[in-house]
Design a protein around this motif. Structure first.
Motif, mmCIF file in Angstrom:
data_model
loop_
_atom_site.group_PDB
_atom_site.id
_atom_site.type_symbol
_atom_site.label_atom_id
_atom_site.label_comp_id
_atom_site.label_asym_id
_atom_site.label_seq_id
_atom_site.Cartn_x
_atom_site.Cartn_y
_atom_site.Cartn_z
ATOM 1 N N TYR A 163 0.829 -1.371 -0.329
ATOM 2 C CA TYR A 163 -0.307 -0.333 0.071
ATOM 3 C C TYR A 163 0.786 0.896 -0.670
ATOM 4 O O TYR A 163 0.519 2.272 0.476
ATOM 5 N N ASP A 165 1.011 3.959 -1.749
ATOM 6 C CA ASP A 165 0.143 5.033 -2.547
ATOM 7 C C ASP A 165 -0.849 5.574 -1.190
ATOM 8 O O ASP A 165 -1.242 6.244 -1.403
ATOM 9 N N HIS A 166 -1.372 4.902 -0.321
ATOM 10 C CA HIS A 166 -2.062 5.202 0.447
ATOM 11 C C HIS A 166 -2.226 6.301 1.577
ATOM 12 O O HIS A 166 -0.959 6.932 1.570
ATOM 13 N N SER A 167 -3.188 7.018 1.471
ATOM 14 C CA SER A 167 -2.666 8.564 1.667
ATOM 15 C C SER A 167 -2.708 8.009 3.078
ATOM 16 O O SER A 167 -3.167 6.841 3.893
ATOM 17 N N GLU A 169 -4.706 8.632 5.533
ATOM 18 C CA GLU A 169 -6.173 8.458 6.786
ATOM 19 C C GLU A 169 -5.894 6.911 6.260
ATOM 20 O O GLU A 169 -6.731 6.225 6.653
ATOM 21 N N LYS A 170 -6.258 6.048 5.031
ATOM 22 C CA LYS A 170 -6.554 4.946 4.643
ATOM 23 C C LYS A 170 -5.434 4.215 5.388
ATOM 24 O O LYS A 170 -5.732 2.621 5.300
ATOM 25 N N LEU A 171 -3.469 4.946 6.113
ATOM 26 C CA LEU A 171 -3.522 4.213 6.626
ATOM 27 C C LEU A 171 -3.817 3.633 7.686
ATOM 28 O O LEU A 171 -3.891 2.189 8.420
ATOM 29 N N THR A 172 -4.261 5.102 8.578
ATOM 30 C CA THR A 172 -4.990 4.701 9.681
ATOM 31 C C THR A 172 -6.355 3.612 9.889
ATOM 32 O O THR A 172 -5.797 3.348 11.088
ATOM 33 N N ALA A 173 -6.548 3.640 8.538
ATOM 34 C CA ALA A 173 -8.106 3.011 8.672
ATOM 35 C C ALA A 173 -7.600 1.272 8.668
ATOM 36 O O ALA A 173 -8.127 0.262 8.953
ATOM 37 N N LEU A 174 -7.038 1.237 7.827
ATOM 38 C CA LEU A 174 -6.148 -0.644 7.617
ATOM 39 C C LEU A 174 -5.734 -0.649 8.705
ATOM 40 O O LEU A 174 -5.287 -1.946 8.894
ATOM 41 N N LYS A 177 -7.924 -1.924 11.531
ATOM 42 C CA LYS A 177 -8.926 -2.612 11.131
ATOM 43 C C LYS A 177 -8.476 -4.188 11.330
ATOM 44 O O LYS A 177 -8.175 -4.923 11.988
ATOM 45 N N ASN A 201 -4.907 7.935 16.686
ATOM 46 C CA ASN A 201 -5.048 6.906 15.842
ATOM 47 C C ASN A 201 -5.418 6.472 16.434
ATOM 48 O O ASN A 201 -6.135 4.834 15.761
#
Length: 211
Positions: A163, A165-167, A169-174, A177, A201
């Motif tokens: 991942y 290129d994840h932002s 915000e997306k990394l935090t969610a991942l 999870k 976070n």
């Protein structure tokens, strides 16, 4: 300041310290020897596949880090699973034309079993490690602390590769999870996200199910 070198030979060391330094040193030496032999077996299996060797060694180091922050895990299980978790990947490619996780989970345990048996690991340890390998992509049928540590160590290594290129915000969610230990999640937030936002976070982590 206590001199632990002297404490090794003191007949009252266990009473004074609450543990026997000789026993600790012996256990650490045995653990190091086991890891060295596991790594050699893994390297023999992978041959010239340096990418898979490097991945296994990196996951091993991350597993050690996480294990230091999580109380109660069996080091033999964690370390053996970290070294051998992808041991079936070449056989999966050979037999199925794919390194997909489901094929690794099928092909890995039969390769890991004789390696562990040759190194003298007991049956309970071998079964536990095999079960981790058989679930290290799907997390279907196991929820032990040892599994959670290995799972998080693998994710710590894989996220930057899979991942990139994840932002944030997306990394935090991942991260919130997929990570299964407090230590693994903390390390991921610290290392994979811009600071200081990472500390704010973290989501709570469920405790492993009782065996």
């Amino acid at each position: 300041k206590l001199n632990l070198g002297c404490a090794q030979w003191c007949e009252h060391a266990k009473e004074c310290l609450g543990y026997d330094p000789k026993e600790v040193m012996q256990a650490e030496g045995e653990e190091t020897s086991l890891v060295d032999r596991l790594v050699e077996a893994m390297k023999r299996t992978f041959g010239s596949d340096q990418r898979r060797i490097t991945h296994a060694l990196t996951v091993l180091e991350r597993a050690k880090e996480i294990m230091r922050g999580e109380n109660g895990a069996d080091p033999k299980v964690v370390l053996a699973a970290a070294v051998l978790h992808d041991i079936g990947i070449q056989e999966a490619e050979r037999k199925h034309g794919s390194n997909a996780g489901r094929w690794q989970e099928i092909e890995g345990p039969p390769i890991a079993e004789p390696i562990m048996k040759d190194l003298g690991l007991d049956e309970d340890t071998r079964d536990h490690v095999a079960n981790i390998i058989a679930n290290h992509h799907s997390a279907r049928d196991i929820d032990t602390l040892e599994f959670r540590i290995m799972w998080d160590a693998d994710w710590l290594v894989n996220i930057p590769e899979e991942y990139p290129d994840h932002s944030p915000e997306k990394l935090t969610a991942l991260i919130n999870k997929v990570f299964k230990t407090q230590t693994g999640r903390r390390l991921a937030l610290e290392r994979l996200l811009p600071q200081p936002a990472a500390a704010d976070n973290a989501a709570p982590v469920q405790q492993p199910a009782a065996l």
